[in-house]
Scaffold this active site. Sequence first.
Site, PDB file in Angstrom:
ATOM      1  N   PHE A 169       6.732   3.682  -8.444  1.00 59.01           N
ATOM      2  CA  PHE A 169       7.909   3.472  -8.683  1.00 59.01           C
ATOM      3  C   PHE A 169       8.446   3.753 -10.050  1.00 59.01           C
ATOM      4  O   PHE A 169       8.008   3.263 -11.015  1.00 59.01           O
ATOM      5  CB  PHE A 169       7.833   1.623  -8.250  1.00 59.01           C
ATOM      6  CG  PHE A 169       7.888   1.263  -7.029  1.00 59.01           C
ATOM      7  CD1 PHE A 169       6.947   1.968  -6.263  1.00 59.01           C
ATOM      8  CD2 PHE A 169       8.639   0.157  -6.648  1.00 59.01           C
ATOM      9  CE1 PHE A 169       6.896   1.477  -4.855  1.00 59.01           C
ATOM     10  CE2 PHE A 169       8.670  -0.178  -5.263  1.00 59.01           C
ATOM     11  CZ  PHE A 169       7.873   0.338  -4.311  1.00 59.01           C
TER      12      PHE A 169
ATOM     13  N   ASP B 175       6.020  -3.581 -12.837  1.00 59.00           N
ATOM     14  CA  ASP B 175       6.520  -2.988 -13.922  1.00 59.00           C
ATOM     15  C   ASP B 175       6.475  -1.573 -14.274  1.00 59.00           C
ATOM     16  O   ASP B 175       6.013  -0.971 -13.010  1.00 59.00           O
ATOM     17  CB  ASP B 175       6.313  -3.816 -15.360  1.00 59.00           C
ATOM     18  CG  ASP B 175       4.709  -3.480 -15.470  1.00 59.00           C
ATOM     19  OD1 ASP B 175       4.144  -2.647 -14.791  1.00 59.00           O
ATOM     20  OD2 ASP B 175       4.172  -4.511 -16.467  1.00 59.00           O
TER      21      ASP B 175
ATOM     22  N   HIS C  71      -1.178  -5.842  -3.961  1.00 55.71           N
ATOM     23  CA  HIS C  71      -2.395  -4.822  -4.298  1.00 55.71           C
ATOM     24  C   HIS C  71      -3.819  -5.272  -3.969  1.00 55.71           C
ATOM     25  O   HIS C  71      -4.149  -6.233  -4.038  1.00 55.71           O
ATOM     26  CB  HIS C  71      -2.260  -4.728  -5.872  1.00 55.71           C
ATOM     27  CG  HIS C  71      -3.388  -3.841  -6.460  1.00 55.71           C
ATOM     28  ND1 HIS C  71      -3.472  -2.396  -6.276  1.00 55.71           N
ATOM     29  CD2 HIS C  71      -4.342  -4.290  -7.341  1.00 55.71           C
ATOM     30  CE1 HIS C  71      -4.549  -2.075  -6.984  1.00 55.71           C
ATOM     31  NE2 HIS C  71      -4.995  -2.953  -7.544  1.00 55.71           N
TER      32      HIS C  71
ATOM     33  N   HIS D 175       0.843  -1.129  -0.174  1.00 54.33           N
ATOM     34  CA  HIS D 175       0.111   0.122   0.103  1.00 54.33           C
ATOM     35  C   HIS D 175       0.742   1.093  -0.003  1.00 54.33           C
ATOM     36  O   HIS D 175       0.601   2.294   0.708  1.00 54.33           O
ATOM     37  CB  HIS D 175      -0.898   0.195   1.204  1.00 54.33           C
ATOM     38  CG  HIS D 175      -2.100  -1.072   1.216  1.00 54.33           C
ATOM     39  ND1 HIS D 175      -3.182  -0.750   1.600  1.00 54.33           N
ATOM     40  CD2 HIS D 175      -1.930  -2.216   0.755  1.00 54.33           C
ATOM     41  CE1 HIS D 175      -4.124  -1.726   1.393  1.00 54.33           C
ATOM     42  NE2 HIS D 175      -3.427  -2.816   0.804  1.00 54.33           N
ATOM     43  N   CYS D 176       2.013   1.269  -0.699  1.00 57.08           N
ATOM     44  CA  CYS D 176       2.876   2.403  -0.978  1.00 57.08           C
ATOM     45  C   CYS D 176       2.288   3.283  -2.042  1.00 57.08           C
ATOM     46  O   CYS D 176       1.464   2.819  -3.219  1.00 57.08           O
ATOM     47  CB  CYS D 176       4.132   2.046  -1.601  1.00 57.08           C
ATOM     48  SG  CYS D 176       5.235   3.535  -1.642  1.00 57.08           S
TER      49      CYS D 176
ATOM     50  N   GLY E 247      -5.044   0.120 -10.048  1.00 59.10           N
ATOM     51  CA  GLY E 247      -5.114   1.582  -9.591  1.00 59.10           C
ATOM     52  C   GLY E 247      -5.463   1.777  -8.368  1.00 59.10           C
ATOM     53  O   GLY E 247      -5.505   1.159  -7.631  1.00 59.10           O
TER      54      GLY E 247
ATOM     55  N   PRO F 107      -9.411   0.455  -5.165  1.00 61.64           N
ATOM     56  CA  PRO F 107      -9.962  -0.783  -5.927  1.00 61.64           C
ATOM     57  C   PRO F 107     -11.557  -0.976  -5.406  1.00 61.64           C
ATOM     58  O   PRO F 107     -12.306  -1.148  -6.096  1.00 61.64           O
ATOM     59  CB  PRO F 107      -9.262  -1.984  -5.582  1.00 61.64           C
ATOM     60  CG  PRO F 107      -7.771  -1.235  -5.637  1.00 61.64           C
ATOM     61  CD  PRO F 107      -8.261  -0.054  -4.669  1.00 61.64           C
TER      62      PRO F 107
ATOM     63  N   LYS G 281      -6.560   8.388  -9.454  1.00 64.38           N
ATOM     64  CA  LYS G 281      -7.049   9.263  -8.237  1.00 64.38           C
ATOM     65  C   LYS G 281      -8.145  10.361  -8.736  1.00 64.38           C
ATOM     66  O   LYS G 281      -9.172  10.658  -8.191  1.00 64.38           O
ATOM     67  CB  LYS G 281      -5.783   9.975  -7.758  1.00 64.38           C
ATOM     68  CG  LYS G 281      -5.991  11.001  -6.526  1.00 64.38           C
ATOM     69  CD  LYS G 281      -6.388  10.116  -5.314  1.00 64.38           C
ATOM     70  CE  LYS G 281      -6.614  11.061  -4.091  1.00 64.38           C
ATOM     71  NZ  LYS G 281      -5.516  11.907  -3.577  1.00 64.38           N
TER      72      LYS G 281
END
Length: 248
Positions: A83, A128, A97, A78-79, A106, A109, A191
């Site tokens: 990345f 990725d 996730h 839950h970062c 995204g 969810p 978001k």
Amino acid sequence: MFYNILVISDNAFLCSKLEGIVTEKINAEQKIAFSISPSSELEAFRKFISSEILVLDLKKEENIDYIIENYDLVLSIHCKQFFPEKLVNHVKCINIHPGYNPINRGWYPQVFSIYHDLPIGVTIHEIDTELDHGPIIDREFVEKKIYDTSGTLYDKILEKEIELFSRNAENILTNTYTTFSPENEGHVFLKKDFNNLCRIDLQEETTAGKFIDKLRALSHKDFKNAYFIDPENGKKIFISLQIESSEE
């Protein structure tokens, strides 16, 4: 086997649960460290995590270089940070996730699962360069009820994430896991999609069922999400839904 592991998270409760699992699974040759985003409250994490906690901003090149030089596995729990390509190309990064990929990629969810009546679950996958997109290590559905709100469904997801990671932790930490590709690109929610959903148009015509679904999707404990604009003064008026199932 991965020898130097970094856990990066913005959920103190979940991070504390996974700290116990990882600490139990690693051997004497492996080392683990914990980090949070600059937006998280360090003191809140110190109440849950016994290990030293770093604060790492993934937008800063020096922090990316630090991770690459010191770790061979990054676990994202839950970062809230994205990345960057340089990081995922140089270090194995794995995400837990709170959605069932590729259906729930995204942000938030559980919100869009309720609003769009989509299945929901949990996925562990390699990271990725795209959002919640990489090869899948494991995934499992979570049962969604007609009376679930965002808050109650999220609690179910947290429980399933702990269960799923516990089942896969040894294979992940020893780098003996296998992966499979998502069936398709699925749905990606951003978001901005959530922000747009929060505003209720008082002139919109809809059904009672769809309106209740929207309020269920946006009702998350004490968070102020759904709102409408007071036409007299332009102020936001927040609204949420309280649901209680009969015991009969």
